[in-house]
Design an enzyme around this catalytic site. Structure first.
Site, short mmCIF file in Angstrom:
data_model
loop_
_atom_site.label_atom_id
_atom_site.label_comp_id
_atom_site.label_asym_id
_atom_site.label_seq_id
_atom_site.Cartn_x
_atom_site.Cartn_y
_atom_site.Cartn_z
CB ILE A 183 62.36 41.98 59.78
CG1 ILE A 183 61.56 42.52 60.97
CG2 ILE A 183 61.84 42.57 58.47
CD1 ILE A 183 61.76 43.99 61.28
NE ARG A 222 65.78 51.97 64.17
CZ ARG A 222 64.50 51.62 64.12
NH1 ARG A 222 63.87 51.51 62.97
NH2 ARG A 222 63.82 51.37 65.23
CD GLU A 252 62.04 58.13 61.51
OE1 GLU A 252 61.04 58.26 62.22
OE2 GLU A 252 62.59 57.06 61.31
CG HIS A 268 59.86 54.76 60.68
ND1 HIS A 268 60.83 55.18 61.54
CD2 HIS A 268 59.73 53.42 60.93
CE1 HIS A 268 61.26 54.17 62.28
NE2 HIS A 268 60.60 53.09 61.92
P1 NAD Z 1 66.65 41.17 64.74
O1 NAD Z 1 67.52 41.51 65.90
O2 NAD Z 1 65.75 40.01 64.84
O3 NAD Z 1 67.59 40.95 63.47
C1 NAD Z 1 68.72 41.69 63.19
C2 NAD Z 1 69.71 40.77 62.54
O4 NAD Z 1 70.81 41.53 62.06
C3 NAD Z 1 70.29 39.74 63.51
O5 NAD Z 1 70.07 38.43 63.04
C4 NAD Z 1 71.76 40.07 63.55
O6 NAD Z 1 72.57 38.93 63.68
C5 NAD Z 1 71.96 40.73 62.20
N1 NAD Z 1 73.15 41.56 62.13
C6 NAD Z 1 73.69 42.33 63.10
N2 NAD Z 1 74.79 42.94 62.63
C7 NAD Z 1 74.94 42.54 61.33
C8 NAD Z 1 75.89 42.83 60.33
N3 NAD Z 1 76.92 43.64 60.56
N4 NAD Z 1 75.73 42.26 59.13
C9 NAD Z 1 74.69 41.42 58.88
N5 NAD Z 1 73.77 41.11 59.81
C10 NAD Z 1 73.89 41.66 61.02
O7 NAD Z 1 65.86 42.49 64.40
P2 NAD Z 1 64.53 42.63 63.53
O8 NAD Z 1 63.35 42.64 64.41
O9 NAD Z 1 64.59 41.68 62.40
O10 NAD Z 1 64.72 44.13 63.00
C11 NAD Z 1 65.66 44.42 61.99
C12 NAD Z 1 65.79 45.92 61.80
O11 NAD Z 1 64.54 46.47 61.39
C13 NAD Z 1 66.18 46.69 63.05
O12 NAD Z 1 67.04 47.72 62.68
C14 NAD Z 1 64.87 47.29 63.52
O13 NAD Z 1 65.06 48.42 64.30
C15 NAD Z 1 64.22 47.59 62.20
N6 NAD Z 1 62.77 47.74 62.21
C16 NAD Z 1 62.23 48.67 61.40
C17 NAD Z 1 60.87 48.81 61.36
C18 NAD Z 1 60.23 49.86 60.48
O14 NAD Z 1 59.20 50.37 60.84
N7 NAD Z 1 60.81 50.19 59.37
C19 NAD Z 1 60.05 47.97 62.11
C20 NAD Z 1 60.63 47.00 62.90
C21 NAD Z 1 62.02 46.88 62.94
C1 MLT Z 2 60.74 49.53 65.36
O1 MLT Z 2 61.93 49.63 65.64
O2 MLT Z 2 59.98 48.80 66.00
C2 MLT Z 2 60.22 50.28 64.20
O3 MLT Z 2 61.09 51.20 63.72
C3 MLT Z 2 58.84 50.75 64.29
C4 MLT Z 2 58.58 51.90 65.19
O4 MLT Z 2 58.97 53.00 64.88
O5 MLT Z 2 57.98 51.74 66.23
#
Ligand code: NAD
Ligand code: MLT
Length: 525
Positions: free
Chosen positions: A148, A228, A258, A276
């Site tokens: 992301i 998160r 939530e 969310h």
């Molecule tokens: P991802 O695993 O591709 O990326 C996470 C990144 O964080 C990795 O590159 C990792 O190296 C980095 N990281 C880990 N610890 C770290 C630290 N201490 N400092 C800096 N960077 C660090 O995951 P993603 O798919 O990009 O998702 C990112 C976040 O978004 C996750 O927490 C996921 O659960 C959340 N998310 C939220 C939603 C939503 O609906 N809001 C949707 C999808 C994902």
């Molecule tokens: C996720 O981790 O994929 C997101 O938080 C979205 C969801 O709640 O499914």
């Protein structure tokens, strides 16, 4: 196969499961703890269900927990691993949606869109109050440049922003390709106009944005959390929003649950809140639902593990190469567990020839699976096999040699304990050919490890094969194949007999009565 779905899943995902003959039951998250007791092969959740240790321990026969989404923080992965349950997610399916939502929140903060909309609904026309800022030439600090974070960086670049990134696992090449500046946390805090977090929540990231780190930021900074709840200390954020150090914040996820239990941020006018919604687009929900349904079908139909967070995922092409070896490994493990009657302390697996070119970890797990399956209460699989070996105090050592003098490919497993050693070696005579056992201890043979097999250790004297044939014939047991291995003429031999049906303890007893039979074991493959 029965699948329990305890969060809303898009229709196409459900249809795909049904099309593949899965029986699907949909429930509400609150029913999960009780319903899971009824026995399901797979459970599919999104973020609404809490798959706690209790839920996992209440489950019967559960093999897979599928998370339609990225974060598995609502699943007790350690408890699942202990029970041999594969936990898989669908990374990537909602990346674009969440990156776009992050951009929407950044733009909302920069241009006060939600506040302006609300004021118009109240009948006002306040152009001065909602004067915003441009993104162009501003500095965006991205913490966590994973899927992301990367997509947010690309979009920010197209807005002519300067992008600073921090991620401890970031490669210089990846950053260079995105044309972003690799930075450290302190620089991000002190130089960014907008800061957005995209990390998982863990001990390192919990309260990463706190009173102290906010104090290092520029006055008027804007902060976004679309990752998160808990990465931002919301009490510290509230104070900083109130005193103007932070000009605005946009949150999609919350530290206190939530919906959030703590609602004091709701009182402030410079906060944008969404429930969310990062992954809430038609496309993302379709992607994650279809993704998890496909992965579950692959797991049960083709034995393939995809996107597991507690087991190695294997590329389909590599899996094709590994599959015959996995099968062979399991057979070797099974045979060993029948031959061994001592406490195993050490297990050594030597891979020689063609197999040594592959990533053999799944084969090692298969050997352990075959070995423990009979003696372990919990199901044993690639997820927990190594953990079980460790728990039982068995030291597992893998080694590889490029060639073996007699076999193009060979898996040789020896187990030792209490001063005793037993070894079994297996091979494939052609890729995808039936596995063969080619050696038990020092006895060479060519055994097909399938169905019921009698393993007889006997004196190497005339009449032994006749005796075995007679006893089995008298008991109406048909012999399908036989192989004899010996090292020195006249000493002992290993006679392996494939039989068409099982034999009773009585028949085994009749065989054992012969003083020239040292041992007889029945192995059911
Ligand atoms: P991802 O695993 O591709 O990326 C996470 C990144 O964080 C990795 O590159 C990792 O190296 C980095 N990281 C880990 N610890 C770290 C630290 N201490 N400092 C800096 N960077 C660090 O995951 P993603 O798919 O990009 O998702 C990112 C976040 O978004 C996750 O927490 C996921 O659960 C959340 N998310 C939220 C939603 C939503 O609906 N809001 C949707 C999808 C994902
Ligand atoms: C996720 O981790 O994929 C997101 O938080 C979205 C969801 O709640 O499914």
């Amino acid at each position: 196969m029965k699948v329990l779905v305890s969060d809303p899943l898009s229709k196409n995902g459900l249809e795909l499961l049904k099309k593949n003959k899965f029986e699907v039951t949909e429930i509400e998250p609150a029913q999960l703890k009780e319903e899971i007791k009824k026995g399901y092969d797979a459970l599919i959740v999104r973020s609404g269900s809490k798959v706690t240790e209790d839920v996992i321990n209440n489950s019967k026969g559960l093999k897979v927990i599928g998370r339609a989404g990225v974060g598995v923080d609502n699943v007790d992965v350690a408890a699942a691993t202990k029970k041999g349950i594969v936990v898989m997610n669908t990374p990537g399916g909602n990346t674009l949606s969440t990156a776009e939502h992050t951009m929407a929140l950044i733009l909302s903060l920069a241009r006060n869109i939600p506040q302006a909309y609300k004021s118009m609904l109240e009948g006002k026309w306040d152009r001065k109050k909602f004067k915003g800022v441009e993104l162009s030439q501003k500095t965006l600090g991205i913490i966590g440049l994973g899927r992301i974070g990367t997509e947010v960086a690309k979009r920010a670049k197209s807005f002519d922003m300067k992008v600073l990134v921090y991620d401890p696992f970031l490669s210089e090449q990846h950053a260079a390709k995105l044309d972003v500046e690799v930075s450290d946390l302190n620089t991000i805090f002190s130089e960014s106009d907008i800061i957005t977090v995209h990390t998982p929540i863990n001990d390192e990231t919990r309260n990463l944005i706190n009173k102290d780190t906010i104090s290092k930021m520029k006055k008027g900074v804007r902060i976004i959390n679309c990752a998160r709840g808990g990465i931002i200390d919301e009490d510290a954020l509230y104070d900083a929003l109130k005193d103007g150090k932070v000009a605005g914040a946009a949150l999609d996820v919350y530290a206190t649950g939530e919906p959030p239990a703590d609602k004091k941020l709701f009182e402030l006018g410079n906060v944008v809140l969404t429930p969310h919604l990062g992954a809430s687009t038609a496309e993302a929900q379709e992607n994650v639902a279809l993704g998890i349904a496909e992965q579950i079908v692959e797991y049960f139909v083709n034995n393939k593990i995809i996107n597991a967070v507690n087991a190695p995922s294997i590329d389909p092409e590599v899996f094709k190469l590994l599959k015959p070896y996995i099968l062979l490994g399991e057979k070797i493990g099974k045979l060993l567990s029948s031959l061994v009657s001592f406490g195993i302390e050490d297990l050594k697996i030597t891979y020689s020839g063609d197999v040594a070119d592959l990533n053999v970890m799944p084969v090692t797990s298969a050997v352990l699976k075959g070995m423990f399956e009979k003696v372990q209460q919990e199901p044993v699989n690639e997820v927990n096999a190594l953990a079980i070996a460790k728990e039982r105090g068995i030291k597992v050592v893998e080694s590889k040699t490029t060639r073996h003098e007699d076999f193009a490919t060979l898996i040789d497993v020896s187990v030792e304990g209490k001063g005793v050693k037993v070894s079994v070696a297996g091979s494939l005579f052609a890729h995808n050919a039936d596995p063969r056992i080619v050696k038990i201890n020092d006895f060479r043979m060519d055994m097909v490890p399938s169905g019921n097999v009698l393993i007889v250790h006997n004196s190497d004297i005339p009449g032994m094969i006749g005796f075995l044939g007679t006893v089995l014939g008298e008991n109406k047991v048909n012999i399908a194949g036989m192989t004899v291995g010996r090292h020195n003429k006249g000493k002992t031999a290993m006679t392996v007999i494939n039989i068409d049906s099982s034999v009773s303890e009585k028949v085994l007893g009749s065989l054992k009565k012969n003083k020239n039979i040292i041992d007889v074991k029945l192995v059911k493959f």
